[in-house]
Design an enzyme around this catalytic site. Structure first.
Site, PDB file in Angstrom:
ATOM      1  N   ASN A   7      -8.176 -56.535  66.701  1.00 10.73           N
ATOM      2  CA  ASN A   7      -9.374 -56.707  67.528  1.00 10.73           C
ATOM      3  C   ASN A   7      -9.152 -55.884  68.786  1.00 10.73           C
ATOM      4  OD1 ASN A   7     -11.512 -57.634  69.107  1.00 10.73           O
ATOM      5  ND2 ASN A   7     -10.412 -59.479  69.735  1.00 10.73           N
ATOM      6  N   GLY A   8     -10.059 -54.963  69.089  1.00  6.77           N
ATOM      7  CA  GLY A   8      -9.900 -54.130  70.287  1.00  6.77           C
ATOM      8  C   GLY A   8     -10.200 -52.687  69.954  1.00  6.77           C
ATOM      9  N   GLU A  19     -33.119 -65.211  81.989  1.00  7.25           N
ATOM     10  CA  GLU A  19     -32.395 -65.876  80.903  1.00  7.25           C
ATOM     11  C   GLU A  19     -33.333 -66.179  79.731  1.00  7.25           C
ATOM     12  OE1 GLU A  19     -29.504 -66.116  80.112  1.00  7.25           O
ATOM     13  OE2 GLU A  19     -29.388 -67.716  78.651  1.00  7.25           O
ATOM     14  N   LYS A  70     -32.692 -64.720  75.999  1.00  9.07           N
ATOM     15  CA  LYS A  70     -32.550 -65.608  74.841  1.00  9.07           C
ATOM     16  C   LYS A  70     -33.544 -65.229  73.759  1.00  9.07           C
ATOM     17  CE  LYS A  70     -29.676 -67.063  75.321  1.00  9.07           C
ATOM     18  NZ  LYS A  70     -28.508 -67.182  76.135  1.00  9.07           N
ATOM     19  N   GLU A 128     -32.675 -61.811  72.086  1.00 14.74           N
ATOM     20  CA  GLU A 128     -31.376 -61.869  71.411  1.00 14.74           C
ATOM     21  C   GLU A 128     -31.468 -62.472  70.004  1.00 14.74           C
ATOM     22  OE1 GLU A 128     -28.768 -64.466  73.582  1.00 14.74           O
ATOM     23  OE2 GLU A 128     -26.966 -63.559  72.733  1.00 14.74           O
ATOM     24  N   HIS A 167     -46.361 -54.386  89.924  1.00  9.87           N
ATOM     25  CA  HIS A 167     -45.932 -53.046  90.338  1.00  9.87           C
ATOM     26  C   HIS A 167     -45.606 -52.171  89.121  1.00  9.87           C
ATOM     27  CE1 HIS A 167     -45.910 -54.122  94.570  1.00  9.87           C
ATOM     28  NE2 HIS A 167     -45.376 -55.279  94.207  1.00  9.87           N
ATOM     29  N   LYS A 192     -19.959 -62.786  69.914  1.00 10.60           N
ATOM     30  CA  LYS A 192     -19.886 -63.810  70.954  1.00 10.60           C
ATOM     31  C   LYS A 192     -19.096 -63.328  72.162  1.00 10.60           C
ATOM     32  CE  LYS A 192     -20.362 -67.998  72.558  1.00 10.60           C
ATOM     33  NZ  LYS A 192     -21.695 -68.284  73.105  1.00 10.60           N
ATOM     34  N   ARG A 209     -17.595 -64.170  66.277  1.00  8.12           N
ATOM     35  CA  ARG A 209     -17.051 -63.031  67.025  1.00  8.12           C
ATOM     36  C   ARG A 209     -17.449 -61.691  66.419  1.00  8.12           C
ATOM     37  NH1 ARG A 209     -13.042 -64.682  70.458  1.00  8.12           N
ATOM     38  NH2 ARG A 209     -12.283 -62.557  70.609  1.00  8.12           N
ATOM     39  N   TRP A 218     -16.591 -56.860  64.114  1.00  5.60           N
ATOM     40  CA  TRP A 218     -17.733 -56.346  64.859  1.00  5.60           C
ATOM     41  C   TRP A 218     -17.421 -54.872  65.053  1.00  5.60           C
ATOM     42  CZ3 TRP A 218     -18.892 -53.937  69.531  1.00  5.60           C
ATOM     43  CH2 TRP A 218     -20.245 -53.976  69.901  1.00  5.60           C
ATOM     44  N   CYS A 276     -14.610 -59.207  67.108  1.00  9.72           N
ATOM     45  CA  CYS A 276     -13.773 -59.334  65.921  1.00  9.72           C
ATOM     46  C   CYS A 276     -12.946 -60.603  66.050  1.00  9.72           C
ATOM     47  CB  CYS A 276     -12.806 -58.181  65.692  1.00  9.72           C
ATOM     48  SG  CYS A 276     -13.588 -56.590  65.483  1.00  9.72           S
TER      49      CYS A 276
END
Ligand code: M6R
Length: 614
Positions: A101-102, A485, A489, A492, A508, A609, A27, A75, A2
């Site tokens: 925010n929180g 990574e 990416k 995402e 395996h 983010k 955010r 968010w 947020c």
């Protein structure tokens, strides 16, 4: 998560708030809203989805009259991402508006208590409960400030919150507890924001608020209070001038922030190295004066999340090999709950671009609580992790706006290489691999030349592979971390299922997925493990799997012989520098797949983010 913003000054507040929300939209982007005070009444306008939906509703002339207001981009944590759950939220009597925010962890208990007193709620959010609680406290508190503080003392959890009320026209109150909040100080105006870009076009003078502080702003005047006893703390706060400029927070002609940030990596490497290498020729050394006062740790615990965690995995290889220090790498959300054994002569290195990731911050606090020293590797100056670490190394990558982290990882890898070399020097001053230092210094120019070619090749391959059912990313040694990574990416931003594996581990179990509609991206760089990766590629081809092999040309200028559907050639380099060439290749491939599929590259679904909740 947020983004919140507040403004008190002389300009029309609403357009300024919306402009700031655009820069905070990374955010969270489930919904957005603004509240402003005109004719002694709070006006609230909000909309579900992207900010453009809110903008479409802001056509009334009234939105140009207010010079004080608050804004939010959400968010979702509590409640669906629908309009009624969008912020700002009002108190029962409509006289107080807040953005938050929180997470207020005890919101249900507070809600039950307020419901019993006759309060009715219009949303499913914890934030509305807080707004009502402030209103309820106002019935008995002498001032609005007292009511705000009394309510916050009862709220458990994390918050950055800004309050607007016509009771004090032109005034905003804001407070923070375990969530980012900054004050921007301009001439005749003040700004409150979750992050610096929110108000960067107007001021670079920033006051960092600490947990348990409330700030009152009115035009250019500001005053900070301690939450518990409301004692003034203003004289203890200082104004910091931030070096970022608007150029850093704009797209600069690129289609997306992600592409711009990938292309910035040559500059990022250069900035990371500047001032951190001293001496000439055989006397060339790494200089990290921030670490000079610390002993060489007997063991290093690297703790981080997401891309920063992958950087940590990459760094482990170097710190063990060149620094001679045993290294563990942990995911912060696991580390914080597994009661890790931390001895006083060991050290924790937390890595975080934002410096606000809730799990990483909690891991840091746990380590310090156990008497362990903490080094912070952060991008955002003055962030919570930067401030709470014993020592902080800033990565200096500049603002990273795209939700998918790119240049931040490059900067973290650069610093991790320097840390490895630095500890190696401390253990044995004679030891410093001059070829690696040379390679690192040449890297920026090298990458600058290669990036346009890589971009073209990535685009070609992306179009060919964008419809594949799924992807493995395979690597060994340092490339194992890069494989993780690459997969992170791709999933995402393209929403294609992808998994990173240590290449030797693939047989395996995971290899059962391979068929002619399944692809693998193999990192077959020029290191000792190349023959092993080559064999793993053969194992996939034998099952009719599709393979992109990322290889490096040799000193002769020729690429090694390797069988694959597509071979992507990178130039020859020092083995450590190779990771810095492979990283943008992986990033560009994901970028082009996502763009080709028409996805929202900079703001992928369900993400934010900065993850300030656990
Ligand atoms: O700000 P941090 O580095 O602490 O963030 C950690 C992760 O949330 C972040 O790297 C995330 O995985 C990225 N969106 C990946 O691109």
């Amino acid at each position: 998560m947020c983004g919140i913003i507040g403004y008190s000054g002389y300009r029309p507040a609403v357009p300024l708030l919306v402009e700031g929300l655009h820069r905070l939209e990374y955010r969270g982007y489930d919904s957005s809203g603004v509240a402003f005070d005109v004719l002694d009444r709070i006006n609230v306008i909000k909309a579900e989805g992207k900010l453009s939906n809110l903008e479409a509703k802001l056509d009334s002339e009234m939105t140009l009259l207010a010079t004080t207001g608050i804004g939010h981009t959400r968010w979702a944590t509590h409640g669906l991402p629908v309009e009624r759950n969008a912020h700002p939220h009002l108190s029962q009597d409509g006289a107080i508006a807040i953005v938050h925010n929180g997470i207020i962890e005890n919101f249900q208990q507070l809600k039950d208590e307020l419901t019993a007193k006759g309060h009715t709620f219009l949303s499913d959010t914890d934030t509305e409960v807080l707004a009502h609680l402030i209103g309820e406290e106002r019935l008995s508190a002498p001032t609005l400030l007292d009511a705000f503080a009394a309510a916050l003392r009862r709220a458990h959890g994390a918050y950055a919150v800004v309050l607007l009320s016509p009771e004090e026209h032109g005034v905003l109150y804001a407070a923070r507890m375990s969530a980012p909040l900054l004050l921007g100080v301009g001439a005749g105006e003040c700004f409150i924001g979750s992050d610096i870009p929110a108000f960067l076009p107007y001021t670079r003078d920033v006051v960092f608020l600490s947990d348990g502080e409330i700030v009152r702003v009115e035009n250019e005047s500001w005053e900070v209070f301690g939450l518990e006893s409301l004692e003034s703390r203003t004289s203890a706060k200082s104004v910091t001038r931030i070096a970022w400029d608007m150029h850093a927070a704009a797209k600069d002609g690129f289609k997306h922030f992600m592409l711009k940030e990938i292309m910035e990596q040559p500059r990022v490497i250069k900035d990371c190295l500047t001032g951190r290498l001293t001496g000439y020729g055989v006397d060339r050394r790494v200089s990290l004066p921030e670490l000079d006062g610390l002993p060489v740790p007997s063991r290093l615990h690297i703790v981080a999340c997401g891309t920063s965690y992958n950087a940590g995995l990459w760094g482990r290889q170097l710190i063990e090999r060149m620094g001679g220090i045993p290294v563990d790498v942990d995911i912060a959300s696991e580390f914080r709950y597994r009661d890790p054994i931390l001895r006083p002569d060991e050290m924790v290195l937390v890595i975080s671009q934002s410096g606000e990731t809730a799990d990483t911050l909690a891991a840091l606090q746990l380590a310090r609580g156990k008497g362990c020293r903490v080094i912070g590797l952060c991008n955002v100056v003055g962030s919570s992790i930067a401030r709470e670490s014993d020592v902080v190394l800033y990565t200096q990558a500049g603002p990273e706006i795209s939700v998918a982290s790119t240049k931040a990882m490059c900067s973290q890898m650069t610093l991790l290489a320097l840390i490895a070399l630095y500890f190696g020097q401390r253990r044995s001053p004679a030891v410093c691999d001059p070829s690696l230092l040379e390679a690192l210094e040449a890297l920026s120019g090298r990458l600058q030349e290669e990036l346009p070619l890589m971009n073209e090749r990535a685009k070609q391959l992306a179009e060919k592979f964008a419809r594949t059912r799924g992807f493995f990313y395979l690597g060994r040694g340092c490339c194992e971390a890069l494989a993780y990574e690459g997969a992170l990416k791709l999933k995402e931003i393209s929403y294609i299922h992808a998994e990173g594996y240590a290449a030797g581990e693939m047989k395996h179990g995971p290899i059962a997925l391979v068929d002619s509609d399944f692809s693998s991206f193999a990192l077959a760089l020029d290191d000792d493990l190349f023959p092993k990766v080559k064999s793993n590629i053969q194992e996939i081809l034998a099952r009719r799997g599709r393979v992109i092999a990322l290889v490096q040309r040799r000193g002769t200028g020729m690429a090694p012989r390797i069988e694959a559907e597509e071979v992507w050639e990178l130039p020859a380099s020092h083995p450590v520098a190779a990771g810095f060439l492979a990283l943008p290749a992986l990033q560009l491939f994901s970028y082009h797949v996502a763009d080709y599929l028409g996805n929202d590259v900079d703001q992928p679904r369900n993400l934010a983010k900065s993850v300030t909740v656990e």
